[in-house]
Design a protein around this motif. Structure first.
Motif, PDB file in Angstrom:
ATOM      1  N   ALA A 112       0.842  -1.199   0.000  1.00  6.62           N
ATOM      2  CA  ALA A 112       0.000   0.000   0.000  1.00  6.62           C
ATOM      3  C   ALA A 112       0.877   1.249   0.000  1.00  6.62           C
ATOM      4  O   ALA A 112       0.568   2.247  -0.666  1.00  6.62           O
ATOM      5  CB  ALA A 112      -0.930  -0.010   1.214  1.00  6.62           C
ATOM      6  N   GLU A 113       1.992   1.202   0.713  1.00 10.91           N
ATOM      7  CA  GLU A 113       2.921   2.330   0.729  1.00 10.91           C
ATOM      8  C   GLU A 113       3.573   2.531  -0.643  1.00 10.91           C
ATOM      9  O   GLU A 113       3.886   3.665  -1.023  1.00 10.91           O
ATOM     10  CB  GLU A 113       3.993   2.108   1.802  1.00 10.91           C
ATOM     11  N   VAL A 114       3.776   1.441  -1.373  1.00 11.06           N
ATOM     12  CA  VAL A 114       4.309   1.562  -2.735  1.00 11.06           C
ATOM     13  C   VAL A 114       3.334   2.348  -3.607  1.00 11.06           C
ATOM     14  O   VAL A 114       3.730   3.205  -4.404  1.00 11.06           O
ATOM     15  CB  VAL A 114       4.580   0.165  -3.338  1.00 11.06           C
ATOM     16  N   ILE A 115       2.039   2.075  -3.459  1.00  6.64           N
ATOM     17  CA  ILE A 115       1.020   2.819  -4.203  1.00  6.64           C
ATOM     18  C   ILE A 115       1.055   4.292  -3.822  1.00  6.64           C
ATOM     19  O   ILE A 115       0.968   5.175  -4.683  1.00  6.64           O
ATOM     20  CB  ILE A 115      -0.372   2.212  -3.951  1.00  6.64           C
ATOM     21  N   PHE A 116       1.194   4.577  -2.534  1.00  5.11           N
ATOM     22  CA  PHE A 116       1.291   5.974  -2.093  1.00  5.11           C
ATOM     23  C   PHE A 116       2.529   6.646  -2.694  1.00  5.11           C
ATOM     24  O   PHE A 116       2.492   7.832  -3.046  1.00  5.11           O
ATOM     25  CB  PHE A 116       1.358   6.044  -0.571  1.00  5.11           C
ATOM     26  N   LEU A 117       3.612   5.883  -2.812  1.00  9.59           N
ATOM     27  CA  LEU A 117       4.845   6.430  -3.394  1.00  9.59           C
ATOM     28  C   LEU A 117       4.642   6.781  -4.868  1.00  9.59           C
ATOM     29  O   LEU A 117       5.109   7.833  -5.331  1.00  9.59           O
ATOM     30  CB  LEU A 117       5.980   5.414  -3.237  1.00  9.59           C
ATOM     31  N   PHE A 124       9.346   7.633  -8.971  1.00 10.50           N
ATOM     32  CA  PHE A 124       8.572   6.668  -9.755  1.00 10.50           C
ATOM     33  C   PHE A 124       9.348   5.376  -9.958  1.00 10.50           C
ATOM     34  O   PHE A 124       8.799   4.276  -9.812  1.00 10.50           O
ATOM     35  CB  PHE A 124       8.204   7.283 -11.105  1.00 10.50           C
ATOM     36  N   VAL A 125      10.622   5.478 -10.292  1.00 11.48           N
ATOM     37  CA  VAL A 125      11.440   4.283 -10.519  1.00 11.48           C
ATOM     38  C   VAL A 125      11.592   3.492  -9.222  1.00 11.48           C
ATOM     39  O   VAL A 125      11.554   2.253  -9.227  1.00 11.48           O
ATOM     40  CB  VAL A 125      12.813   4.679 -11.086  1.00 11.48           C
ATOM     41  N   THR A 126      11.743   4.185  -8.097  1.00 11.34           N
ATOM     42  CA  THR A 126      11.828   3.499  -6.806  1.00 11.34           C
ATOM     43  C   THR A 126      10.550   2.721  -6.525  1.00 11.34           C
ATOM     44  O   THR A 126      10.587   1.557  -6.108  1.00 11.34           O
ATOM     45  CB  THR A 126      12.080   4.513  -5.678  1.00 11.34           C
ATOM     46  N   GLY A 127       9.398   3.354  -6.757  1.00 16.75           N
ATOM     47  CA  GLY A 127       8.132   2.654  -6.567  1.00 16.75           C
ATOM     48  C   GLY A 127       7.992   1.474  -7.507  1.00 16.75           C
ATOM     49  O   GLY A 127       7.472   0.420  -7.120  1.00 16.75           O
ATOM     50  N   LEU A 128       8.469   1.620  -8.743  1.00 18.59           N
ATOM     51  CA  LEU A 128       8.393   0.528  -9.708  1.00 18.59           C
ATOM     52  C   LEU A 128       9.256  -0.651  -9.273  1.00 18.59           C
ATOM     53  O   LEU A 128       8.880  -1.816  -9.468  1.00 18.59           O
ATOM     54  CB  LEU A 128       8.823   1.032 -11.085  1.00 18.59           C
ATOM     55  N   LYS A 129      10.411  -0.366  -8.685  1.00 15.33           N
ATOM     56  CA  LYS A 129      11.283  -1.453  -8.217  1.00 15.33           C
ATOM     57  C   LYS A 129      10.588  -2.272  -7.128  1.00 15.33           C
ATOM     58  O   LYS A 129      10.638  -3.506  -7.141  1.00 15.33           O
ATOM     59  CB  LYS A 129      12.591  -0.871  -7.681  1.00 15.33           C
ATOM     60  N   GLU A 158       8.475  -8.320 -16.815  1.00 12.62           N
ATOM     61  CA  GLU A 158       9.422  -8.045 -17.903  1.00 12.62           C
ATOM     62  C   GLU A 158       9.431  -6.560 -18.263  1.00 12.62           C
ATOM     63  O   GLU A 158      10.489  -5.975 -18.517  1.00 12.62           O
ATOM     64  CB  GLU A 158       9.061  -8.883 -19.130  1.00 12.62           C
ATOM     65  N   ILE A 159       8.260  -5.942 -18.282  1.00 18.35           N
ATOM     66  CA  ILE A 159       8.177  -4.512 -18.594  1.00 18.35           C
ATOM     67  C   ILE A 159       8.950  -3.702 -17.560  1.00 18.35           C
ATOM     68  O   ILE A 159       9.731  -2.806 -17.903  1.00 18.35           O
ATOM     69  CB  ILE A 159       6.705  -4.056 -18.633  1.00 18.35           C
ATOM     70  N   ALA A 160       8.736  -4.018 -16.272  1.00 12.70           N
ATOM     71  CA  ALA A 160       9.428  -3.286 -15.211  1.00 12.70           C
ATOM     72  C   ALA A 160      10.934  -3.508 -15.291  1.00 12.70           C
ATOM     73  O   ALA A 160      11.721  -2.559 -15.137  1.00 12.70           O
ATOM     74  CB  ALA A 160       8.888  -3.724 -13.841  1.00 12.70           C
ATOM     75  N   ALA A 161      11.361  -4.751 -15.523  1.00  9.03           N
ATOM     76  CA  ALA A 161      12.791  -5.048 -15.587  1.00  9.03           C
ATOM     77  C   ALA A 161      13.461  -4.296 -16.741  1.00  9.03           C
ATOM     78  O   ALA A 161      14.537  -3.711 -16.573  1.00  9.03           O
ATOM     79  CB  ALA A 161      12.997  -6.552 -15.728  1.00  9.03           C
ATOM     80  N   ASP A 162      12.830  -4.304 -17.910  1.00  7.89           N
ATOM     81  CA  ASP A 162      13.406  -3.614 -19.068  1.00  7.89           C
ATOM     82  C   ASP A 162      13.508  -2.113 -18.824  1.00  7.89           C
ATOM     83  O   ASP A 162      14.505  -1.480 -19.198  1.00  7.89           O
ATOM     84  CB  ASP A 162      12.555  -3.881 -20.315  1.00  7.89           C
ATOM     85  N   PHE A 163      12.475  -1.540 -18.206  1.00  7.95           N
ATOM     86  CA  PHE A 163      12.514  -0.099 -17.972  1.00  7.95           C
ATOM     87  C   PHE A 163      13.573   0.263 -16.937  1.00  7.95           C
ATOM     88  O   PHE A 163      14.283   1.265 -17.090  1.00  7.95           O
ATOM     89  CB  PHE A 163      11.150   0.405 -17.505  1.00  7.95           C
ATOM     90  N   ILE A 164      13.713  -0.541 -15.893  1.00 11.25           N
ATOM     91  CA  ILE A 164      14.706  -0.249 -14.854  1.00 11.25           C
ATOM     92  C   ILE A 164      16.121  -0.340 -15.440  1.00 11.25           C
ATOM     93  O   ILE A 164      16.995   0.476 -15.112  1.00 11.25           O
ATOM     94  CB  ILE A 164      14.522  -1.203 -13.659  1.00 11.25           C
ATOM     95  N   VAL A 165      16.341  -1.334 -16.311  1.00 14.53           N
ATOM     96  CA  VAL A 165      17.651  -1.444 -16.965  1.00 14.53           C
ATOM     97  C   VAL A 165      17.903  -0.212 -17.836  1.00 14.53           C
ATOM     98  O   VAL A 165      19.004   0.358 -17.832  1.00 14.53           O
ATOM     99  CB  VAL A 165      17.721  -2.733 -17.805  1.00 14.53           C
ATOM    100  N   TRP A 166      16.880   0.199 -18.601  1.00 17.42           N
ATOM    101  CA  TRP A 166      17.040   1.398 -19.430  1.00 17.42           C
ATOM    102  C   TRP A 166      17.345   2.614 -18.568  1.00 17.42           C
ATOM    103  O   TRP A 166      18.211   3.431 -18.908  1.00 17.42           O
ATOM    104  CB  TRP A 166      15.766   1.653 -20.241  1.00 17.42           C
TER     105      TRP A 166
END
Length: 383
Positions: free
Chosen positions: A213-218, A231-236, A252-260
């Motif tokens: 729930a805190e991730v959603i708030f972030l 945003f990237v921290t919340g996505l991780k 996979e979408i999250a992993a690819d974006f974090i690598v980018w």
């Protein structure tokens, strides 16, 4: 999806050609001039009227390179098209050389986190707790699997505060029984909750769910502040929920974006944060780009409906022309009524009261010395 990629890549090339006088051979007049080559402007026939640098009297070798030439097209969408475009880029030779970045927008990232949170913790405890003020399965599904994060936002905040308030009460009561200092901090409260989570499975489940729930708030705060790092921290953190929930596409979408993001230059990050990630509303608030698109579709469907019928084409043209005027009227109407959409206060409601009472009654966070369970025998969850 392949047609979408080809369309926007062609739009990019067209923009480069007619706004920077591209030479028609994969470069620009500016690049050719810097290399000491001569160019007649390709299809522009030497006409430099559309070039702001030429109009300002700049020499060709001083013209800057357009940023789109090296960075390509940013494509923001929900999970399905984003995943399909990523696969096109990885597996199809025709798209490996195209410069484009598909990414899942913040709005749909929040939405998927809501749904997976409801899927993972719904039957563990969420439906039991939330069932005190939502009596039917349809009402519970409305907030467990929302179509819009706004459906559950207010209740989620009150539920979260009710759980924290119950932990504060239990910690103060525990310290009073032991004649200890009752002046507590936020760190003391979360340490107390963590200790309770290590003692019982149900407290562990609730503790983990509150973290998501805190991730959603972030993610909500990142939208409000237009902060890409947040945003990237919340996505991780959200990617942990995607992984354990077997949401392979979003993982996979999250992993690819974090690598980018880790490999991106500072210029790329600034462009993403200031231009790509969010849009500004008429009221001055920042919202995720995909939320903006969803709102636009909602406004259009409100005027023309969801299904094609006779006259839809004309209605679409009319609604598109008038939608901005409608929004301006709504903003002016709110200001005349003294409503400030930029600030809102949530009132303590039944979600907070029921959550607080339930957690205290069932002794979710209580320290019980002679029993491994933090729940009373009358708990519906234990039965």
């Amino acid at each position: 999806n392949s047609n979408i990629v080809n369309y926007f890549c062609a739009i990019k090339e067209r923009c480069l050609k007619f706004t920077t006088l591209a030479d028609g051979e994969g470069g620009t007049i500016a690049a050719a001039a810097k290399d000491g080559e001569e160019s007649d402007g390709g299809d522009t026939d030497g006409d430099t009227d559309g070039n702001p640098w030429a109009a300002a009297g700049w020499a060709p070798n001083d013209w800057p390179e357009p940023w789109m030439e090296g960075r390509g097209v940013y494509l923001c969408g929900d999970g399905q098209p984003t995943f399909a475009m990523l696969r096109l880029k990885k597996t199809h030779d025709d798209f490996k050389e195209k410069v484009f970045l598909p990414f899942n927008g913040g709005f749909h990232t929040m939405l998927e986190t809501h749904k997976l949170r409801g899927k993972m913790f719904g039957y563990a405890h969420l439906r039991e707790v939330w069932g005190h003020w939502r009596s039917t399965k349809a009402q519970l599904d409305w907030v467990m699997f929302p179509g819009d994060p706004n459906q559950v936002e207010d209740e989620l905040v009150m539920y979260y505060l009710g759980a924290i308030a119950a932990a504060i009460k239990e910690l103060v009561d525990h310290r009073e029984e032991r004649n200890e200092d009752t002046d507590i901090s936020a760190f003391d409260v979360f340490t107390f909750m963590q200790d309770a989570a290590q003692r019982t499975p149900i407290a562990q489940s609730i503790y983990n769910e509150l973290r998501f729930a805190e991730v959603i708030f972030l993610l909500q705060l990142a939208e409000e502040k237009c902060d890409a790092n947040m945003f990237v921290t919340g996505l991780k953190f959200a990617s942990l929920l995607y992984t354990v929930s077997h949401a392979t596409k979003y993982t996979e979408i999250a992993a690819d974006f974090i690598v980018w993001w880790q490999c991106a230059s500072e210029a790329d990050k600034v462009i993403f944060e200031k231009i790509i990630m969010t849009r500004q509303t008429a009221a001055g608030k920042t919202i995720y780009t995909d939320r903006f698109v969803e709102w636009m579709i909602r406004d259009l469907r409100g005027g023309i409906g969801k299904h094609y019928r006779r006259g839809t084409d004309a209605a679409l043209h009319r609604k598109t022309a008038l939608v901005s005027l409608q929004k301006e009227f709504e903003c002016a109407f709110q200001k005349n009524k003294g409503k400030d959409s930029s600030s809102s206060q949530r009132k303590v409601g039944k979600a907070f009261c029921f959550t607080f009472a339930y957690f205290v009654q069932e002794k979710i966070w209580s320290v019980i010395n002679n029993d491994d369970s933090s729940m009373t025998s009358s708990s519906p969850i234990m039965r």
